[in-house]
Design an enzyme around this catalytic site. Sequence first.
Site, PDB file in Angstrom:
ATOM      1  N   HIS A 242       1.417  -1.350  -0.019  1.00 31.56           N
ATOM      2  CA  HIS A 242       0.120   0.348   0.081  1.00 31.56           C
ATOM      3  C   HIS A 242       1.091   1.048  -0.367  1.00 31.56           C
ATOM      4  CE1 HIS A 242      -4.142   1.918   0.517  1.00 31.56           C
ATOM      5  NE2 HIS A 242      -2.652   3.124   2.054  1.00 31.56           N
TER       6      HIS A 242
ATOM      7  N   GLY B 108     -11.596  -4.128   8.042  1.00 32.57           N
ATOM      8  CA  GLY B 108     -11.329  -3.956   7.560  1.00 32.57           C
ATOM      9  C   GLY B 108     -10.684  -3.072   6.438  1.00 32.57           C
TER      10      GLY B 108
HETATM   11  C1  GRF Z   1       0.687   0.389  -6.059  1.00 26.93           C
HETATM   12  O1  GRF Z   1       1.151   1.613  -5.920  1.00 26.93           O
HETATM   13  C2  GRF Z   1       0.911  -0.442  -4.869  1.00 26.93           C
HETATM   14  O2  GRF Z   1       0.741   0.130  -4.119  1.00 26.93           O
HETATM   15  C3  GRF Z   1      -0.848  -0.028  -4.973  1.00 26.93           C
HETATM   16  O3  GRF Z   1      -1.473  -0.434  -6.357  1.00 26.93           O
HETATM   17  C4  GRF Z   1      -0.452  -0.039  -7.662  1.00 26.93           C
HETATM   18  C5  GRF Z   1       0.371  -1.210  -7.972  1.00 26.93           C
HETATM   19  O4  GRF Z   1       0.635  -0.822  -9.063  1.00 26.93           O
HETATM   20  N1  GRF Z   1      -1.626  -1.324  -4.243  1.00 26.93           N
HETATM   21  P1  GRF Z   1       1.166  -2.204  -9.851  1.00 26.93           P
HETATM   22  O5  GRF Z   1       0.188  -3.084 -10.829  1.00 26.93           O
HETATM   23  O6  GRF Z   1       2.214  -3.006  -9.013  1.00 26.93           O
HETATM   24  O7  GRF Z   1       1.970  -1.316 -10.967  1.00 26.93           O
END
Ligand code: GRF
Length: 210
Positions: free
Chosen positions: A113, A149
């Site tokens: 995240h 959550g």
């Molecule tokens: C990343 O920024 C991740 O933190 C978020 O979604 C994005 C996915 O990017 N959960 P990718 O598809 O791995 O390029």
Amino acid sequence: MSGVRKPLRIGVLASGTGTNLQALLDTVQGEEALVVGVATDRPDAVALDRAKAAGVETAVFPLAEFSDRGARDTAIAQWLAERDVQLVVLAGYMALLTSPFLQRFPGAVVNVHPSLLPAFPGVRAIEQALAYGVKVFGVTVHFVEDDGGVDTGPVLLQRAVELPGADDPVEVHEQLRPIEHALLPEAVRLVARGAVSRDPHNPRRVVIAG
Ligand code: GRF
């Protein structure tokens, strides 16, 4: 008795460009871990192309093909279980997982995240952080539990970066991407080595050995 561990069998769920999937394929794949399947909710996810290029099996589970999210999640869980997946990695998976999925893989789902949780959970985390006016941004890799959550599970790894002048979400994301691409493989390596446990006095606290 040999001390050599078998590679950890990983299933990845992704909805988008899949750069985090690519980071796993470029680092831990064939070493500590084996990505044995990539599933998505979106037929157009670029992550599927990355998986296929690496010879990894793929599957698409569009919500429209199921009676509800629970039925879809049950099917994804079954697909992963058939491939003996030991750890599920959410790498830009944009759908919320329901209990039927999470109860099938207790303590074995992690997510990356783009914020320092518990600040700015959910969608558009970087936009939320910018709107708040923070000077320090970061990335969290956390467990996903059946707690009702969103982005609320115990923190496995976090890394911060000071960006005091930040005002553009795209630029912030560019700064965070290399951190994500280092932190997620690191989390997988730690789990694969058996280095990750919980503090018995505080199960929210993830203990990392060594
Ligand atoms: C990343 O920024 C991740 O933190 C978020 O979604 C994005 C996915 O990017 N959960 P990718 O598809 O791995 O390029």
